[in-house]
Write an enzyme that holds these catalytic residues in place. Structure first.
Site, PDB file in Angstrom:
ATOM      1  CB  THR A 881     -10.821  16.501  10.379  1.00 18.02           C
ATOM      2  OG1 THR A 881      -9.401  16.546  10.388  1.00 18.02           O
ATOM      3  CG2 THR A 881     -11.314  15.830  11.653  1.00 18.02           C
ATOM      4  CB  CYS A 882      -8.255  16.409   5.379  1.00 17.18           C
ATOM      5  SG  CYS A 882      -6.872  16.466   6.512  1.00 17.18           S
TER       6      CYS A 882
END
Length: 914
Positions: A881-882
């Site tokens: 998700t980063c």
């Protein structure tokens, strides 16, 4: 029988003259008759004596005849006695150091007045009968009307007392048409100012109250003398207004009607103030408003009325079809004249001047009688048709209608311009008050006072007017009346804008200024031009929302660079690390973040999660973990179960819970919520650039459904995937056809940590949404109990009948058990296990996170040509998700992709390295 020549009466006359003479002595405290009241032994005796003396004065006054010269002199003597010892204002003993005695002496006077009243002071005295005799005898001479106004008509709530105790006395004033005489005297500016100066502010209000009360009893006189009555009331209010202060200081005193007042306040009037206030209320009562605004209220709001008897149309008089259609449209589209400015009324006409003066009166009352301002506004908005008819009147002014005329007034310092602007201010203040207290049913369904079409026209006028005031530089150095005008117009504008934001009544793009190019505004901001900053401060809605968001992001970026919060080649920003237990996310977040400084809150915050068993989750936060933390904690504080907020029935809007105080630190929790929201938009003080719905979108993304075409357009592919790859085609088709809107939101959250699309679309998602083809390596095979562990692996125990291994736990919303390390997970059957090692950071592990060492030439070619090292059917999709990255195996069937993807996004797991 009264005999003025009797020895006893002559002695009483000498006594009164002696007492009054003693009170006139300069700097002789021992001579002053009132000094006896300060002696402890003589106080009670003195009070009894003065009460008896004053009552004798009342009885003698009843017998005297003003038409007899000797009697008229005695009337003056006895009246002076009554005035002197029922009012401390002339007592020399209270000057200088004696000022501290005033409260006690006022109390004594009140006691004396109460005694006289109990004995029938008003009925015996018949004040209006005999006090008028000198005035009548002098044929209403100005020299006698002046003292009558100052000493008699200014007695606090005199008319109220007379109407209660002896109403027949008021007929004496009416029979001699005294109100008309008072109006004629006071309408002259010099005379009115002289009377006000003699009374000072507090007692000027008393005079004004009695005059208003008399006016309410004589509506016919007011109809005939409206101009003069309006003039004298305005002058009295203006006199008081000079001494009204905005704040407390060493030079101000508190007044229950005027607020902070820079003249001395007669606190002896405090007991009378409720009665005086009630008299003042006649000014904004319906009867007086009907009299003053009769010209306005008598108008009809019908537009283009049809003639009673229209002549038959001749061939020559038949209008073109285009004209007929235009008229028909105008007639159907609008019932009221007020829907558009029409112009045509001369501003120097008697009618316009009269309305302007009345508006000045009420606007002056709003700025002077500060403590009863809401009462005035409520009274002025009581009649439903006053404000729309006043707006219709405004639209008729000047050759082109309201806006151009009022913009011209801004640059003219004439009395006429000031009066016109006062009319606009009064309309804005009253309309703002009305719309604020009306609910949505009254505004949108019943359309009380204003039709929705009228609100559109009014808001367009206000929007242009405020913009011109700012852009033309009028607001930059505004003060006094100009500043009050801006605050009034802007306040009404923003009430309408916020109402429209909550529930739309205006058309799309109604609030934008087409003549203001965003590029021009941004250039002015770069040059630190004041007017550009004021646009953002007061009316940011005139700029398109997309441009405001871009501007906002640019401002945040610049500030981060200025504060050293951006990574550079020479320095790294300070990072705040916090550890959060998932089971106590709110409590841990509150304790660790509430004490952070503003600078730290603006900086980088990294989160380390601890799972339900107290074990650190293996993840590296590169913003993805913090994004999840922020979304989850905001979701929890707004959960009605926490009881910080409740939801309305029906539309389920949030509002602060009235029982939130059950939390010991509820005020600090509200502050913490504000900090979290502030962090979400960074920076809180710039939220005024956005309306409430816009701010919500700025915090949590767009509340519209996910636009898959927009997402597809801005997706980047790696590892051999491309837009025409069969797995990618399957993916978009599954999202569009097989997934529900909720599942699409879960998919987006699975990849980006946010369930809503970014504001302005996926083009502004940073980093861009990405999909990478990942492979299943040779060591990613099924293992049954008893097989040797791969190097560095972790072996699970045997499964029970439910498919769970010892130590595995269930997570809310997750159907698959997972081991304490959360590094291995059951497949969908719950019997076999997968093991893998991932090299990615902050990866979301729905069931398994396999090795991801990035793209190699071999992996790209295999992905591109759909060559699989091993069938990936047992592997689930994962994400980082980063980096907004979806890691998708190269599935061989669409059904397998659909099953694995749906299973992965529904597991609600955290960030983890497997």
């Amino acid at each position: 029988m009264y005999n003025p020549h009797s020895a006893s009466l002559q002695r009483f006359e000498k006594l009164c003259r002696c007492i009054l003479s003693s009170m006139e002595a300069e700097n002789e405290p021992k001579v002053w008759y009132v000094s006896l009241a300060l002696s402890k032994d003589l106080t009670l005796l003195w009070i009894k004596q003065i009460k008896d003396i004053l009552w004798y004065c009342c009885e003698f006054l009843e017998q005297l005849k003003p038409e007899i010269l000797q009697d008229s002199k005695l009337i003056t003597l006895y009246l002076t006695m009554l005035v002197t010892f029922t009012d401390t204002s002339t007592w020399k003993i209270l000057r200088g150091k004696g000022e501290s005695l005033r409260p006690a002496m006022n109390h004594i006077c009140a006691n004396i007045m109460g005694h006289l009243n109990q004995r029938g002071f008003y009925s015996v005295l018949q004040v209006c009968d005999f006090l008028l005799y000198p005035v009548l005898a002098a044929q209403f001479s100005d020299n006698l009307i002046r003292p009558f106004l100052i000493h008699i008509v200014s007695v606090p709530a005199l008319v109220t007392h007379l109407s209660t105790v002896t109403p027949e006395r008021l007929t004496v004033l009416e029979s001699h048409d005294m109100l008309r005489k008072f109006i004629a005297f006071l309408r002259e500016e010099d005379r009115c100012h002289d009377v006000c100066e003699s009374l000072e502010g507090c007692h000027t209000l008393c005079l004004m109250g009695n005059l208003l009360h008399l006016g309410s009893l004589s509506p016919r006189v007011l109809e005939e003398e409206t101009d003069g009555f309006v003039s004298l009331l305005t002058q009295m209010l203006c006199y008081c207004q000079k001494y009204v202060s905005q704040k407390k200081s060493n030079l101000t005193h508190w007044h229950p009607v005027l607020g902070w007042f820079s003249q001395s306040v007669d606190y002896g009037l405090n007991e009378s103030m409720p009665l005086i206030t009630k008299q003042l209320q006649f000014l904004w009562g319906v009867p007086l408003i009907r009299v003053f605004f009769s010209d306005i209220l008598s108008k009809k709001l019908l537009e283009n009325p049809e003639p009673a008897h229209a002549p038959p149309a001749s061939p020559q008089s038949v209008l073109p079809v285009k004209t007929l259609l235009k008229r028909a449209f105008q007639k159907s589209a609008s019932v009221r004249n007020i829907l558009r400015p029409v112009g045509g009324k001369r501003v120097d006409s008697a009618e316009v001047q009269k309305v302007c003066r009345i508006c000045v009166l009420y606007q002056t009352s709003l700025t002077t009688l500060t403590q009863i301002r809401l009462q005035i506004l409520t009274g002025l908005t009581y009649l439903d048709d006053l404000l729309p008819k006043l707006w219709a009147f405004i639209c008729e002014l000047g050759p082109h209608g309201g806006l151009k005329l009022f913009l011209e007034c801004l640059n003219n310092d004439t009395e006429e311009s000031k009066q016109l602007l006062a009319m606009l201010m009064l309309f804005c203040d009253c309309s703002r008050h009305l719309i604020t207290i009306l609910d949505d049913i009254e505004v949108y369904e019943e359309q009380i006072s204003f039709k929705l079409e009228e609100l559109v026209t009014i808001s367009s006028f206000l929007n242009s007017f405020v913009f011109k005031m700012i852009w033309d530089g009028i607001v930059e150095n505004a003060k006094g009346e100009t500043l009050e005008l801006f605050q009034s117009v802007h306040g009404w504008l923003m009430v309408l804008y916020e109402r429209d934001c909550r529930r739309r009544f205006a058309p799309e793009d109604h609030w934008l200024r087409k003549d203001l190019k965003p590029s021009v505004l941004f250039q002015e901001l770069d040059k630190d031009r004041k007017r550009a900053q004021l646009i953002l401060q007061y009316i940011p809605h005139v700029i398109p929302h997309k441009n405001r968001v871009l501007l906002f992001r640019n401002m945040v970026t610049k500030e981060k660079e200025k504060l050293g919060l951006v990574e550079t080649s020479s320095a790294s920003p300070h990072v705040t690390h916090i550890t959060i237990r998932r089971s106590r996310m709110l409590e841990d977040g509150y304790e660790q973040l509430r004490q952070l400084s503003q600078h730290a809150m603006k900086g980088v915050i990294r989160v380390k999660f601890v799972n339900d068993l107290g074990v650190d989750e293996a993840g590296i936060d590169q913003d993805g973990v913090f994004k999840e933390f922020l979304e989850e904690i905001i979701k929890r504080v707004f959960d009605p179960a926490l009881n910080l907020f409740k939801t309305t029935s029906g539309d389920e809007r949030l509002y602060p819970s009235p029982t939130s105080y059950i939390h010991e630190n509820y005020l600090q929790l509200f502050e913490f919520v504000g900090k979290m929201l502030g962090k979400a938009v960074y920076e809180p003080e710039w939220i005024r650039m956005f309306s409430t719905p816009e701010l919500q979108r700025l915090i949590s993304g767009d509340n519209a459904e996910i636009d898959l075409e927009d997402l597809k357009k801005h997706t980047v592919y790696y590892g051999g995937f491309h837009g025409s790859h069969r797995v990618i085609i399957w993916l978009w088709d599954i999202l569009a056809s097989d997934f529900t809107p909720d599942e699409r939101a879960m998919f987006l959250k699975f990849v980006t940590s946010c369930s809503r699309p970014p504001l302005l679309g996926f083009a502004y998602l940073k980093p861009p949404f990405s999909i990478r083809c990942v492979e299943v390596s040779d060591d990613q095979v099924y293992h049954r109990w008893g097989r040797a562990n791969p190097p560095g692996g972790h072996l699970l125990g045997p499964t029970d009948q439910a498919g769970r291994s010892p130590g595995c736990v269930y997570r809310a919303g997750c159907s698959a058990p997972r081991c304490p390390r959360r590094s291995l997970s059951h497949d969908s059957l719950g019997k076999e296990y997968l093991w893998g090692v991932s090299g990615s950071c902050a990866a979301r592990v729905p069931g398994l996170n396999c090795s991801d060492t990035g793209d190699t030439l071999g992996s790209v070619l295999r992905g591109f040509f759909t060559i699989r090292k091993r069938e990936p059917g047992g592997r689930l999709p994962t994400s980082s998700t980063c980096f907004n990255l979806l890691k998708l195996p190269n599935y061989s069937k669409k059904s397998v992709l659909r099953e694995k993807l749906r299973y992965a996004i529904s597991m609600n797991t955290g960030f983890e390295l497997s």
